[in-house]
Design a protein around this motif. Structure first.
Motif, short mmCIF file in Angstrom:
data_model
loop_
_atom_site.label_atom_id
_atom_site.label_comp_id
_atom_site.label_asym_id
_atom_site.label_seq_id
_atom_site.Cartn_x
_atom_site.Cartn_y
_atom_site.Cartn_z
N MET A 141 0.82 -1.21 0.00
CA MET A 141 0.00 0.00 0.00
C MET A 141 0.86 1.26 0.00
SD MET A 141 -3.01 -1.00 -0.34
CE MET A 141 -3.75 0.63 -0.19
N GLY A 142 2.16 1.11 0.24
CA GLY A 142 3.06 2.26 0.18
C GLY A 142 3.21 2.98 1.50
N GLY A 143 4.26 3.78 1.58
CA GLY A 143 4.61 4.45 2.81
C GLY A 143 3.60 5.50 3.25
N ASP A 144 3.04 6.25 2.31
CA ASP A 144 2.10 7.30 2.68
C ASP A 144 0.86 6.70 3.33
OD1 ASP A 144 0.94 10.10 2.49
OD2 ASP A 144 -0.53 8.97 1.31
N TYR A 145 0.36 5.62 2.75
CA TYR A 145 -0.82 4.97 3.33
C TYR A 145 -0.51 4.44 4.72
CZ TYR A 145 -5.12 2.24 3.59
OH TYR A 145 -6.35 1.72 3.98
N ALA A 146 0.64 3.78 4.87
CA ALA A 146 1.03 3.23 6.16
C ALA A 146 1.17 4.33 7.22
CB ALA A 146 2.34 2.46 6.04
N ASP A 147 1.72 5.46 6.82
CA ASP A 147 1.89 6.57 7.76
C ASP A 147 0.54 7.11 8.26
OD1 ASP A 147 4.62 6.41 7.53
OD2 ASP A 147 4.80 8.06 6.09
N ARG A 148 -0.49 6.96 7.47
CA ARG A 148 -1.82 7.41 7.87
C ARG A 148 -2.61 6.33 8.59
NH1 ARG A 148 -3.64 8.29 2.22
NH2 ARG A 148 -5.71 8.73 3.09
N PHE A 149 -2.36 5.07 8.22
CA PHE A 149 -3.14 3.96 8.78
C PHE A 149 -2.58 3.43 10.10
CE2 PHE A 149 -4.19 -0.51 9.32
CZ PHE A 149 -5.55 -0.54 9.08
N ASN A 150 -1.30 3.16 10.14
CA ASN A 150 -0.72 2.47 11.29
C ASN A 150 -0.88 3.20 12.63
OD1 ASN A 150 0.01 0.50 9.48
ND2 ASN A 150 2.19 1.03 9.44
N PRO A 151 -0.83 4.53 12.68
CA PRO A 151 -0.97 5.20 13.97
C PRO A 151 -2.39 5.21 14.54
CG PRO A 151 0.23 6.58 12.39
CD PRO A 151 -0.41 5.48 11.62
N ILE A 152 -3.37 4.78 13.74
CA ILE A 152 -4.76 4.86 14.20
C ILE A 152 -4.95 4.18 15.55
CG2 ILE A 152 -7.11 4.04 13.75
CD1 ILE A 152 -6.57 4.42 10.77
N TYR A 153 -4.43 2.97 15.68
CA TYR A 153 -4.73 2.15 16.86
C TYR A 153 -4.07 2.68 18.13
CZ TYR A 153 -6.61 -0.83 13.24
OH TYR A 153 -7.33 -1.30 12.18
N PRO A 154 -2.77 2.97 18.13
CA PRO A 154 -2.19 3.54 19.36
C PRO A 154 -2.79 4.88 19.73
CG PRO A 154 -0.57 3.52 17.57
CD PRO A 154 -1.73 2.69 17.12
N GLU A 155 -3.14 5.69 18.73
CA GLU A 155 -3.72 7.00 19.03
C GLU A 155 -5.10 6.85 19.65
OE1 GLU A 155 -1.32 9.44 15.52
OE2 GLU A 155 -3.51 9.24 15.41
N LEU A 156 -5.92 5.94 19.13
CA LEU A 156 -7.26 5.75 19.70
C LEU A 156 -7.18 5.12 21.09
CD1 LEU A 156 -9.46 4.57 16.70
CD2 LEU A 156 -9.14 6.86 17.64
N ALA A 157 -6.24 4.20 21.28
CA ALA A 157 -6.08 3.61 22.61
C ALA A 157 -5.74 4.67 23.64
CB ALA A 157 -5.00 2.53 22.56
N LYS A 158 -4.87 5.59 23.26
CA LYS A 158 -4.49 6.67 24.17
C LYS A 158 -5.65 7.63 24.41
CE LYS A 158 -1.03 10.32 24.82
NZ LYS A 158 0.18 10.98 24.25
N THR A 159 -6.34 8.01 23.35
CA THR A 159 -7.44 8.97 23.46
C THR A 159 -8.57 8.44 24.34
OG1 THR A 159 -6.96 9.92 21.29
CG2 THR A 159 -9.19 10.25 22.16
N TYR A 160 -8.91 7.17 24.17
CA TYR A 160 -10.06 6.60 24.88
C TYR A 160 -9.67 5.79 26.12
CZ TYR A 160 -13.03 8.24 21.14
OH TYR A 160 -13.70 9.06 20.27
#
Length: 211
Positions: A141-160
């Motif tokens: 999927m390429g680096g740009d997609y990974a940079d947008r997708f991969n942080p979703i989970y740690p960021e949501l875990a921290k937020t919630y």
């Protein structure tokens, strides 16, 4: 005389209950909510991740029951559409594993994030604990997609403020011997590796749930 006899029977029954100890509490109800990785694609039901995890937890002394609410091919939008009725009342905790199909289909990560947020908020509003299970974007999927997708989970875990297991396929994704012929889904041995690696996180999650 009848009252005396009734009283004696009542006391005898009460004494029997006390001697027998407290009534057995119902198991802690969990739901494994996800896609084919949770459902156990091409595996016998007893080898699917929820069943294997339930057995591992019980072997460690945790009285739990884990329902398998995995649906092959499900995306985060599909999960959001069914989460209200797929997670029954009385559920104490949900192992939330979705997003792999979003990444495989190139769905915008912002859409995936929005759907995961909505599911977490729905569960928390019902007083249900959430263990968030992360995914990683496939390399193609390429680096740009990974940079947008991969942080979703740690960021949501921290937020919630919910626990996170960073990557569901940890220890399996790069080992062909742990996957079925499609090269994507775990075989029974692979599921065993996933359960073993995730078990400490799930134990902590279960211990923190209201009884």
């Amino acid at each position: 005389m009848r009252m005396k006899g009734f009283g004696a029977l009542f006391l005898a029954a009460l004494a029997g209950l006390i001697a027998a100890g407290p009534l057995h509490a119902a198991p802690i109800e969990l739901v494994g909510f996800g896609d084919s990785l949770m459902a156990g694609y091409q595996l016998p039901p007893d080898d699917a991740f929820p069943a294997r995890l339930e057995k591992a937890l019980r072997d460690k002394g945790h009285d739990v029951s884990i329902s398998n609410a995995g649906v092959s091919g499900d995306t985060t939008s599909g999960g959001l559409a069914r989460i209200d009725w797929s997670v029954p009342d009385g559920t104490k905790g949900v192992i939330l594993e979705l997003g792999a199909n979003d990444a495989l289909r190139g769905i915008p990560p912002e859409e995936s994030r929005k759907n995961l947020v909505a599911m977490i908020e729905k569960l928390k509003a019902r007083g249900i604990g959430v263990l968030l299970v992360g995914m990683l974007a496939p390399p193609n999927m390429g680096g740009d997609y990974a940079d947008r997708f991969n942080p979703i989970y740690p960021e949501l875990a921290k937020t919630y403020g919910v626990p996170l297991y960073p990557f569901f396929l940890d220890g399996v994704v790069e080992d062909a011997g742990l996957k079925i012929e499609d090269g994507m889904h775990p075989n029974p041995k692979g599921v065993g590796v996933m359960v073993e690696r995730m078990l400490p996180v799930v134990e902590t999650f279960v211990q923190g749930l209201p009884k």
